[in-house]
Design a protein around this motif. Structure first.
Motif, short mmCIF file in Angstrom:
data_model
loop_
_atom_site.label_atom_id
_atom_site.label_comp_id
_atom_site.label_asym_id
_atom_site.label_seq_id
_atom_site.Cartn_x
_atom_site.Cartn_y
_atom_site.Cartn_z
N ASN B 137 0.82 -1.20 0.00
CA ASN B 137 0.00 0.00 0.00
C ASN B 137 0.86 1.25 0.00
O ASN B 137 2.01 1.25 0.46
N SER B 140 -3.39 5.71 1.31
CA SER B 140 -4.67 4.99 1.45
C SER B 140 -4.90 4.02 0.30
O SER B 140 -5.88 3.28 0.31
N THR B 141 -4.02 4.02 -0.69
CA THR B 141 -4.19 3.12 -1.82
C THR B 141 -3.62 1.75 -1.48
O THR B 141 -2.46 1.63 -1.08
N ARG B 142 -4.46 0.75 -1.61
CA ARG B 142 -4.04 -0.62 -1.33
C ARG B 142 -3.94 -1.40 -2.63
O ARG B 142 -4.69 -1.15 -3.57
N GLN B 143 -3.02 -2.34 -2.64
CA GLN B 143 -2.86 -3.18 -3.82
C GLN B 143 -2.75 -4.63 -3.39
O GLN B 143 -1.98 -4.96 -2.48
N GLN B 171 -6.11 -2.78 -7.39
CA GLN B 171 -5.62 -1.61 -6.65
C GLN B 171 -6.76 -0.65 -6.39
O GLN B 171 -7.62 -0.45 -7.26
N GLY B 172 -6.76 -0.03 -5.25
CA GLY B 172 -7.79 0.95 -4.92
C GLY B 172 -7.77 1.27 -3.45
O GLY B 172 -6.92 0.79 -2.69
N THR B 173 -8.72 2.10 -3.06
CA THR B 173 -8.81 2.46 -1.64
C THR B 173 -9.89 1.65 -0.93
O THR B 173 -9.90 1.53 0.28
#
Lengths: 143, 179
Positions: B137, B140-143, B171-173
């Motif tokens: 991450n 706040s962006t998680r992958q 990927q996204g928040t």
């Protein structure tokens, strides 16, 4: 209490999906949902296209369709796609196989996400599982 | 006024949320989760690996006898690995491209009981694999990446005749709907 009620009303408006759906309907009215485009190989070579969504059709170009046979006699096709726009495109593809008489023999049960950078060229390949599968129909839809 | 505010709260609670609807499991409007393998991820990895596997020389002719080996789930998510395997075995068996050996204890015992001279199919190939994950991450962006590895082993020689790896990255928040 008079201050709380408008706040609750605001929360209701912000939290409910019905409001979002109304917005979505308006948006869809102006910008209709994506439709499938098709490219089908022909027995005499080459391919034919059925364009239902001009927005993606004007951005992603189908350059070529090649058809060959594997060692076991199964049909294999390759479609060359190119993103001719200056923006990244996210397309989804899947394949259907047709027998020589036009009946559908096989169909892929899912879409495969294929991101395309501007100017990028990609080749999608499919191999038939059944010997009677002679022609391939590429299904293409934008994200 | 107190009753009115309670009513407003009730309307707020009842009115929110999306009612459940049926969706096409092969379509584009499915939930995309960052922290788990979704049903469409199995379909994507499975169909791409199927395409790769049938292009290998082992599948060029006839219907080889295939036995399913262990598929190790090395992710934090708990799921049945048959979700991946069925994406390969169902099309292959229905098209007559493989002879799939039943893998349960009864079938194995029956094959052992029949002896080596009996005319029962013996596994020519074993399909085995592993599913792994990688998370990272930035702010706040998680992958989340899920790695699907499969290997086809020829029993007679004990060598891998085909192997492939497919990676599904999301990927996204937060979780979302759609591709």
């Amino acid at each position: 209490m008079k201050q709380i009620l408008p706040l609750l009303a605001l929360g209701l408006l912000a939290g409910c999906t019905s409001i979002l759906e109304t917005g979505d309907s308006i948006e869809r009215g102006l910008n209709p949902p994506s439709a499938f485009n098709y490219a089908t190989t022909k027995p005499e070579g080459g391919f034919s296209t059925q364009l239902n969504d001009n927005r993606i059709g004007n951005k992603v170009e189908l350059l070529a369709a090649r058809k060959s046979k594997t060692d076991g006699g199964y049909t294999r096709v390759q479609f060359d796609l190119r993103n001719g726009s200056s923006l990244r495109q996210a397309i989804n593809v899947s394949f259907e196989w047709l027998a020589a008489d036009g009946t559908v023999t096989e169909s892929q049960p899912n879409l495969i996400a294929t991101p395309l950078e501007p100017g990028a060229l990609t080749t999608v390949t499919a191999t038939a599982l059944k010997v009677q599968s002679a022609e391939c129909r590429l299904r293409l839809i934008s994200r | 006024m107190h009753k009115l505010s309670l009513l407003a709260c009730a309307v707020f609670i009842v009115g929110c949320g999306t009612p459940a609807t049926y969706k096409d499991p092969t379509g584009r409007e499915l939930v995309v989760s960052l922290d788990k393998v979704n049903i469409q991820d199995f379909a994507t990895a499975g169909s791409q690996m199927l395409e790769s596997m049938i292009s290998s020389p082992s599948f060029s002719k006839g219907a080889p006898v295939l036995q399913l080996g262990a598929i190790t789930n090395d992710t934090a998510d708990n799921f049945d690995t048959a979700l991946l395997l069925s994406k390969l075995t169902v099309p292959l068996v229905n098209a007559g491209r493989v002879t799939l050996l039943d893998n349960d204890a009864t079938a194995n015992a029956a094959r052992a009981e029949s002896g080596s001279k009996a005319n029962v199919p013996r596994a020519e190939y074993v399909l085995k694999g592993k599913i792994l994950e990688d998370r990272s991450n930035a702010g706040s962006t998680r992958q989340g990446s899920f790695i699907f590895q499969l290997t086809l082993v020829e029993v007679k020689r004990g060598v891998a005749v085909w192997t492939d790896e497919k990676i599904v990255t999301k990927q996204g928040t937060k979780n979302a709907v759609g591709f």
